[in-house]
Design a protein around this motif. Structure first.
Motif, PDB file in Angstrom:
ATOM      1  N   PHE A 257       0.851  -1.185   0.000  1.00 14.02           N
ATOM      2  CA  PHE A 257       0.000   0.000   0.000  1.00 14.02           C
ATOM      3  C   PHE A 257       0.893   1.242   0.000  1.00 14.02           C
ATOM      4  O   PHE A 257       1.929   1.286   0.684  1.00 14.02           O
ATOM      5  CB  PHE A 257      -0.915   0.023   1.234  1.00 14.02           C
ATOM      6  CG  PHE A 257      -1.804  -1.177   1.362  1.00 14.02           C
ATOM      7  CD1 PHE A 257      -3.073  -1.177   0.812  1.00 14.02           C
ATOM      8  CD2 PHE A 257      -1.357  -2.318   2.031  1.00 14.02           C
ATOM      9  CE1 PHE A 257      -3.891  -2.285   0.938  1.00 14.02           C
ATOM     10  CE2 PHE A 257      -2.170  -3.424   2.156  1.00 14.02           C
ATOM     11  CZ  PHE A 257      -3.444  -3.410   1.599  1.00 14.02           C
TER      12      PHE A 257
ATOM     13  N   ASP B  95       0.540   5.870  -1.077  1.00 15.21           N
ATOM     14  CA  ASP B  95      -0.320   6.965  -1.504  1.00 15.21           C
ATOM     15  C   ASP B  95       0.571   8.124  -1.937  1.00 15.21           C
ATOM     16  O   ASP B  95       1.541   8.471  -1.222  1.00 15.21           O
ATOM     17  CB  ASP B  95      -1.243   7.404  -0.355  1.00 15.21           C
ATOM     18  CG  ASP B  95      -2.393   8.272  -0.835  1.00 15.21           C
ATOM     19  OD1 ASP B  95      -2.148   9.461  -1.119  1.00 15.21           O
ATOM     20  OD2 ASP B  95      -3.517   7.756  -0.908  1.00 15.21           O
TER      21      ASP B  95
ATOM     22  N   TRP C 147      -4.074   6.171   8.588  1.00 14.43           N
ATOM     23  CA  TRP C 147      -4.576   5.086   7.745  1.00 14.43           C
ATOM     24  C   TRP C 147      -5.622   4.290   8.515  1.00 14.43           C
ATOM     25  O   TRP C 147      -5.516   4.121   9.737  1.00 14.43           O
ATOM     26  CB  TRP C 147      -3.446   4.151   7.321  1.00 14.43           C
ATOM     27  CG  TRP C 147      -2.255   4.825   6.715  1.00 14.43           C
ATOM     28  CD1 TRP C 147      -1.343   5.608   7.354  1.00 14.43           C
ATOM     29  CD2 TRP C 147      -1.847   4.781   5.354  1.00 14.43           C
ATOM     30  NE1 TRP C 147      -0.385   6.053   6.490  1.00 14.43           N
ATOM     31  CE2 TRP C 147      -0.664   5.556   5.238  1.00 14.43           C
ATOM     32  CE3 TRP C 147      -2.349   4.157   4.210  1.00 14.43           C
ATOM     33  CZ2 TRP C 147       0.008   5.721   4.040  1.00 14.43           C
ATOM     34  CZ3 TRP C 147      -1.672   4.317   3.006  1.00 14.43           C
ATOM     35  CH2 TRP C 147      -0.516   5.105   2.929  1.00 14.43           C
TER      36      TRP C 147
ATOM     37  N   GLU D 194      -6.081   2.259   3.982  1.00 16.37           N
ATOM     38  CA  GLU D 194      -6.473   3.337   3.087  1.00 16.37           C
ATOM     39  C   GLU D 194      -6.175   4.663   3.779  1.00 16.37           C
ATOM     40  O   GLU D 194      -6.558   4.869   4.933  1.00 16.37           O
ATOM     41  CB  GLU D 194      -7.962   3.239   2.739  1.00 16.37           C
ATOM     42  CG  GLU D 194      -8.320   2.059   1.839  1.00 16.37           C
ATOM     43  CD  GLU D 194      -7.793   2.235   0.428  1.00 16.37           C
ATOM     44  OE1 GLU D 194      -7.577   3.397   0.014  1.00 16.37           O
ATOM     45  OE2 GLU D 194      -7.592   1.212  -0.262  1.00 16.37           O
TER      46      GLU D 194
END
Length: 676
Positions: free
Chosen positions: A219, A221, A253, A258
């Motif tokens: 993950f 971003d 997160w 996310e």
């Protein structure tokens, strides 16, 4: 402490492996060791120069083929568990050269002399004397060329290995190799035993249950500015994760990783100015009892953020110089740099943080500890953590940050008190942990003279100093297992906290320097991560690598960048291991500790009622059988299970067990009248 120290010293004499001996006799890892053994034995068995070996070719091939077929067909494998790894097994020290030399010794071992030869020798040594020949044939073992007695076998292996510490193991090995119970062994018998031993160990190691479920997930971003993540933390009050990047970017997160929120630690600061001044984040810690996040920077600042709200907010700012990013100022860069070092109160830069509170007493004071770049350790005692960390006489609004000058801490003794331990290390303090049971701290540095130090806060007890040539970069402590796991540029080491002269085990396997280590107490494992982006799982009991996982982080052609804290281990109920590299987070889901750790906590060794238990005095072993034809052999001293027979009588119920007179054979009787 005296009892612990004495016990540890005794254990040190018995179980601790010398690091130098380990390096000299270190075995190859994984299948490479077993493939080399197979290749050597095949070469020896097919050697055209040795007529003695030719007769063993067919038996060697048949034994190997039958064993492989047996392993492939059986549903419940035979489990071979090594003895206590603190006392190394002789199989680890036998190299390929030792096998070659041992084969030559077997081939050149003469047989027993005939009666005529013994008579000639006696006559030569006793000619002219009145001594008579004594008939000792009844007490002597008649052996053929190529066979060894117990004494010859032990003497040969002691000469090859150059040590006497395996004498007891040699007796056990001889008893296992001597299947005919005639007191003699040859090279063929020893090869068969060695093959089966390595085959079983190879099968058992490659069929270990991995603690992870599925493949790792990654993950990232773009809002994190592609800066390296200094540390990842779990915010328990809101069930979220928080990442702190090197440039001061804080990411919040969700549990599904996310990104929910992204904010800057110093939003009003100029980026170019910050880079010139090298104002970077060094560490972060979550203060669980008061739901705050503490962050340290190279500008000798400490930020305290409130995590009780949806949006993280800076509540206190403890700074040590005139410069503060939150306060506007009009000053050119040259004047600023000249004034920074004129108003310093904190003498050093905080590099690592540790926080402790008493979960049983609500209003007890808490403790924030940090190690700095000159080897000191500073303690900040918060007397009223649930009321306020610092005194705020102006009662600044919630949307403002309370700024506190470091020199004013002495005036706030009602809320906070400071204590400094000087000269703990001669180099940077890399990591620090607090042990409340002993009111002591554990810290490490890259200095070889004081690589790891365990010191009492009040300096009333002796400090324990551990030395590693290239220093220690990371460590973790487990009071349950009574070990300290350390990582350095060459290996992962396990230490007894009270034995400083040498480690319990030196576990090598990483190609580059170890960045971080963490102990998983529920399953007795140690996780280590190195710069080659490989994750290794080590067994605390058996001191070898169970699994090695290569993590390929999606960095888009960028070079990987790491900081000292890359692990976040979350046990039940999340059961997650998070690993950071640059701005990417890797998530590995673990099995439930109640399932995988049941074999550690469960005292039941069999699922059916026991029908008998025997003690073998010769091998110092305990043999236990249960009604479902399952027979287990346990080492009496270490408590380790050596071997297990899953179908002693197929599906018939086991009724009786006994040993023969020499205690070399186990006889089992079943309900249907059969005996094995």
């Amino acid at each position: 402490y005296k009892i612990d120290i004495n016990v540890s010293k005794k254990t040190d004499k018995i179980n601790v492996m010398n690091e130098i001996d380990y390096d000299k006799n270190a075995k190859k890892e994984g299948a490479g060791k077993f493939n080399d053994i197979y290749a050597l034995m095949d070469a020896l068995m097919t050697s055209p120069d040795s007529g003695y070996i030719k007769k063993s070719r067919k038996r060697w091939t048949d034994v190997r083929k039958k064993f492989i077929d047996k392993v492939a067909k059986r549903s419940t494998p035979v489990t071979v568990v090594k003895r206590d790894e603190g006392c190394p097994r002789i199989e680890q020290h036998l190299s390929l050269a030792n096998f070659q030399q041992l084969m030559d010794r077997f081939a050149t071992t003469p047989g027993s002399p005939s009666q005529r030869q013994r008579g000639l020798v006696w006559a030569k040594n006793n000619i002219g004397s009145k001594r008579t020949i004594k008939n000792n044939d009844a007490n002597e073992i008649s052996k053929k060329p190529g066979q060894m007695t117990r004494r010859e076998f032990k003497r040969t292996l002691v000469e090859l290995l150059g040590t006497h510490k395996f004498n007891r193991q040699l007796d056990e090995i001889f008893s296992k190799v001597d299947v005919s119970c005639d007191g003699l062994v040859d090279w063929e018998d020893f090869c068969t035993y060695t093959l089966l031993q390595y085959q079983e160990l190879d099968y058992e190691r490659h069929n270990r249950e991995t603690p992870f479920i599925g493949k790792p997930k990654f993950f990232s971003d773009p809002r994190m500015n592609k800066e390296v993540i200094i540390k990842i933390l779990y915010i328990s009050n809101s069930n979220r994760y928080a990442t702190v990047s090197k440039d001061g970017t804080i990411g919040v997160w969700g549990v599904d990783l996310e990104l929910v929120q992204c904010l800057q630690l110093s939003p009003n600061s100029n980026d170019d100015l910050k880079k010139k001044l090298n104002l970077w984040v060094t560490d972060a810690i979550y203060m669980k009892n008061i739901n705050k996040l503490a962050i340290s920077t190279t500008s000798r600042d400490l930020y305290f953020l409130d995590t009780t709200t949806t949006t993280l907010m800076k509540q206190f700012h403890l700074f040590a110089n005139l410069y503060c990013a939150d306060r506007p100022f009009a000053m050119n860069i040259s004047r600023l740099i000249s004034n920074i070092y004129a108003f310093l109160d904190l003498p050093s830069v905080p590099l690592c943080l540790e926080y402790w509170f008493d979960p049983l007493i609500f209003d007890a004071r808490s403790l924030l500890i940090y190690g700095d770049d000159i080897g000191n350790v500073t303690f900040l005692y918060f007397n009223k953590p649930h009321v306020a960390l610092f005194d705020d006489p102006a009662q600044i609004r919630r949307d403002r940050t309370c700024q506190i000058f470091a020199k004013d801490i002495d005036r706030q003794s009602e809320f906070v008190q400071m204590q400094v331990l000087t000269d703990v290390h001669k180099d940077w303090v890399r990591r620090i942990k607090y042990l409340p049971m002993h009111t002591s701290i554990v810290s490490c540095s890259s200095n070889g003279k004081d690589s790891l130090v365990i010191r009492d806060i009040d300096k009333k007890k002796k400090a324990y100093t551990f030395r590693v040539t290239k220093g220690i970069d990371c460590f973790d402590v487990s009071l349950l297992w009574n070990i300290v796991a350390t990582g350095s540029s060459d290996a992962v080491r396990l230490w007894n906290p009270y034995v400083t002269n040498k480690p319990v085990a030196v576990m090598k396997g990483h190609q580059l320097a170890v960045i971080d280590v963490v102990i998983y107490e529920d399953q007795g494992l140690v996780f280590s991560f190195a710069k080659e982006e490989s994750l290794r799982i080590w067994c605390i009991k058996e001191h070898y690598c169970l699994h090695s996982i290569s993590l390929k982080f999606p960095l888009d052609a960028r070079l990987p960048d790491h900081f000292s804290h890359v692990f976040l281990l979350q046990a039940s109920p999340l059961n997650t291991l998070l690993i950071t590299c640059s701005d990417v987070i890797a998530e590995l889901k673990m099995q439930n500790s109640h399932q995988t750790g049941a074999r550690i906590r469960n005292v039941v060794t069999h699922t059916r009622p026991l029908c008998g238990a025997l003690y073998n005095k010769r091998l110092n072993q305990v043999i236990v059988g249960c009604t479902n034809s399952l027979v287990s052999v346990w080492d009496f001293e270490s408590g380790q299970r050596i071997i297990q027979f899953s179908t002693a009588h197929d599906q018939e119920e086991l009724a009786y067990m006994t040993l023969d007179a020499d205690e070399k054979r186990l006889l089992n009787g079943s309900r249907n009248g059969s005996i094995t």
